[in-house]
Design an enzyme around this catalytic site. Structure first.
Site: not given
Length: 583
Positions: A185, A493, A135-136, A73
């Site tokens: 959802k 760097m 959940f999630q 993602e």
């Protein structure tokens, strides 16, 4: 979609009836896709998960939107960012709830710092479970509030269409930026009516576009009377699509132009008025012009610390004019004499029309002297690949016409210095946040957005490994992306700073033992892998790579390990205190 509503009438009256379509009845997921189609979204970068499966089901039969299945993602947000920078259209991201949303945070922050238009759709647990540690579940609205221009949590499906259209309006208007829409959802499964809204008006959000006439007149007078004027163009000149107006003004008035890292390509570097990039790794002559000028016109720039150096030494002799569409940017870092809030594309011509060409021959003589005596240097070597030469060769083999996307580090600065940028939206890089891992997925997004332009990702061996997994995406979609790894077997760097300021104590900056074989790694994904260890092989690799058009090419350029990037303004120094080399 519901059919148009009709009624039975005698045939003689039929031609008088005007049918009125009923609003379509869709579930929230279908409405989302329908709205995206209606506002001409053509590409989504996404990754499916449980909370957004209704959206993915709605996408199954859709052919007008290209969904790109990314592998992580964070890379999806970088890809959407690259797509937006290259095309000027908002990037779109679709991810699931919880870790799907939190994985976008770095990409959203990257876009926010550089004012990149993006709309991120995140799944969320059903509304009755929000706050229950389901959940999630993650409070992605709260997490991203500091790094988004605005965000939404949809709690009523009847507001969904309005929210979607507002999100795109906010992301793309005024000072652009990322907007997040969190979608529970149950909102995706609930039926609602699609109305086809066209006009979006937010009373509390009305960005100023026209500059104040009095301020414009003052700016024109100051420029007309200047003896050492300088135009300082930032990312706003590119994002505001003001490159034609900027070029016309600079050419007519014959005023020198310097650009920031984000402003590269906003003014053609082949024009005689160009003095190149300024700042920490800017050209000597750009930094000296900034230090010595008497009138400074800042166009869509934010006076960030990498440009200003030590503030009390920044352009100390100049009267400053600052044009920006975001009033909070004006005077934030550097006090200005003439602030102008407005769209640079509209304000620049207004100033130009009222400005008399200043007499500045002596100023140009001074600038030309700086250019002759302090050019950008390209070290020569027959045995090893010098990074500066690598960039110049890439510019040569692409005729200076590629979209160049970089990661962050030495290679980023060399790419800014040694590739000639004559076209807008041709240099894409994480300027504000400095996100390692940005380059490759952003280049992927640019390639999807501009399939007719060559895209070259210039990256380091450190940054490339942060998002290398997107090779799977590039191979799956047969993207002919060219990836040039500046492989110095270290975090370049970081190593340079440790050499210069930490007595060469290279603490955890050397990658030599852990680096993979990049050629074999590319081949394992199904990409082409090529390697060059000397200048002759570099030419051979570039020639071969440019003729491969059916899959990505990874070029492993093994460059001089201890080469440092100059000029360099040390931390805490003023622009005119730059260091030009190891000596």
């Amino acid at each position: 979609m519901a059919q148009a509503k009709t009624q039975s009438l005698d045939s003689a009256e039929t031609d008088k009836v005007q049918t009125t379509p009923e609003p379509a009845v869709l579930n929230g997921a279908e409405l989302l896709i329908r709205t995206l189609e209606d506002i001409d979204v053509d590409t989504i970068f996404g990754y499916p998960g449980g909370a957004v499966l209704p959206i993915y089901d709605a996408l199954f039969d859709v052919h007008d939107i290209n969904h790109v299945l990314i592998r992580h993602e964070q890379a999806g947000t970088h890809a959407a960012d690259g797509y937006a920078r290259a095309t000027g259209k908002p990037g779109v991201v679709l991810v699931t709830s919880g870790p799907g949303g939190t994985n976008t945070v770095t990409g959203i922050a990257t876009a926010a710092m550089d004012s990149i238009p993006m709309v991120v759709f995140t799944g969320q647990v059903p509304t009755d479970l929000i706050g229950n540690d389901a959940f999630q579940e993650a409070d992605i609205v709260g997490i991203t509030r500091p790094i988004t221009k605005h965000n939404y949590l949809v709690k009523d499906v009847n507001n969904l269409e309005q929210v979607i259209r507002e999100a795109f309006h906010v992301a793309t208007s005024g000072r652009p930026g990322p907007v997040l829409v969190d979608l529970p959802k149950d909102m995706l499964n609930t039926e609602c009516h699609y109305s086809g809204l066209k006009k979006i008006s937010i009373p509390s959000y009305k960005p100023t576009k026209e500059g104040h006439s009095t301020q414009i007149a003052k700016a024109a007078k100051l420029l007309s009377e200047a003896e050492k004027p300088l135009i300082y163009a930032g990312g706003g000149a590119v994002l505001g699509e003001a490159w034609e107006e900027l070029t016309a003004m600079a050419e007519r008035l014959n005023i020198p132009v310097t650009t920031t890292l984000m402003g590269l390509g906003g003014f053609p570097e082949s024009k005689p008025q160009s003095v190149g990039m300024l700042g920490m790794h800017g050209t000597y002559y750009a930094n000296m012009a900034m230090t010595e000028c008497d009138v400074l016109l800042a166009v869509g720039a934010r006076f960030d610390d990498r440009v200003t150096g030590r503030l009390d030494g920044f352009s100390p002799h100049s009267k400053k004019i600052h044009i920006d569409i975001d009033p909070s940017n004006i005077g934030k870092n550097v006090p200005v004499d003439i602030p102008i809030v407005g769209d640079v594309k509209k304000v620049l011509p207004a100033i130009d029309q009222q400005t008399t060409k200043p007499e500045i021959d002596d100023w140009w003589d001074t600038i030309h002297k700086w250019k002759r005596e302090h050019p950008l240097k390209v070290p020569e070597s027959e045995d090893t690949i010098k990074p500066q030469l690598m960039i110049e060769k890439i510019s040569e083999y692409t005729n200076g016409e590629a979209i160049v996307v970089t990661d962050v580090g030495q290679h980023q600065m060399w790419a800014a210095q040694h590739y000639t940028y004559n076209y807008p939206r041709s240099f894409l890089s994480s300027g504000g946040l400095g996100t390692m891992g940005y380059g490759f997925p952003a280049a992927l997004g640019a390639a999807f957005g501009c399939p007719d332009r060559p895209v070259v990702c210039i990256t380091g061996d450190g940054g490339f490994q942060m998002t290398v997994y997107e090779l799977a995406t590039a191979v799956e979609y047969e993207v002919p992306l060219k990836i040039a790894i500046m492989n110095n077997q270290c975090l370049g760097m970081v190593r340079q700073w440790q050499e210069l300021f930490f007595d060469k104590r290279y603490s955890h900056s050397i990658l030599k033992k852990g680096n993979p074989d990049f050629v074999k790694l590319a081949e394992s994904y199904g990409a082409v892998g090529l390697r060059a260890t000397n200048p002759k092989e570099m030419d051979e690799v570039l020639e071969q790579a440019m003729n491969i058009n059916d899959r990505p090419v990874v070029m492993d350029f093994q460059v001089e390990e201890h080469e440092n990037c100059y000029p360099m303004v040390p931390a805490g120094a003023a622009l005119n205190e730059m260091v030009e080399g190891d000596e």
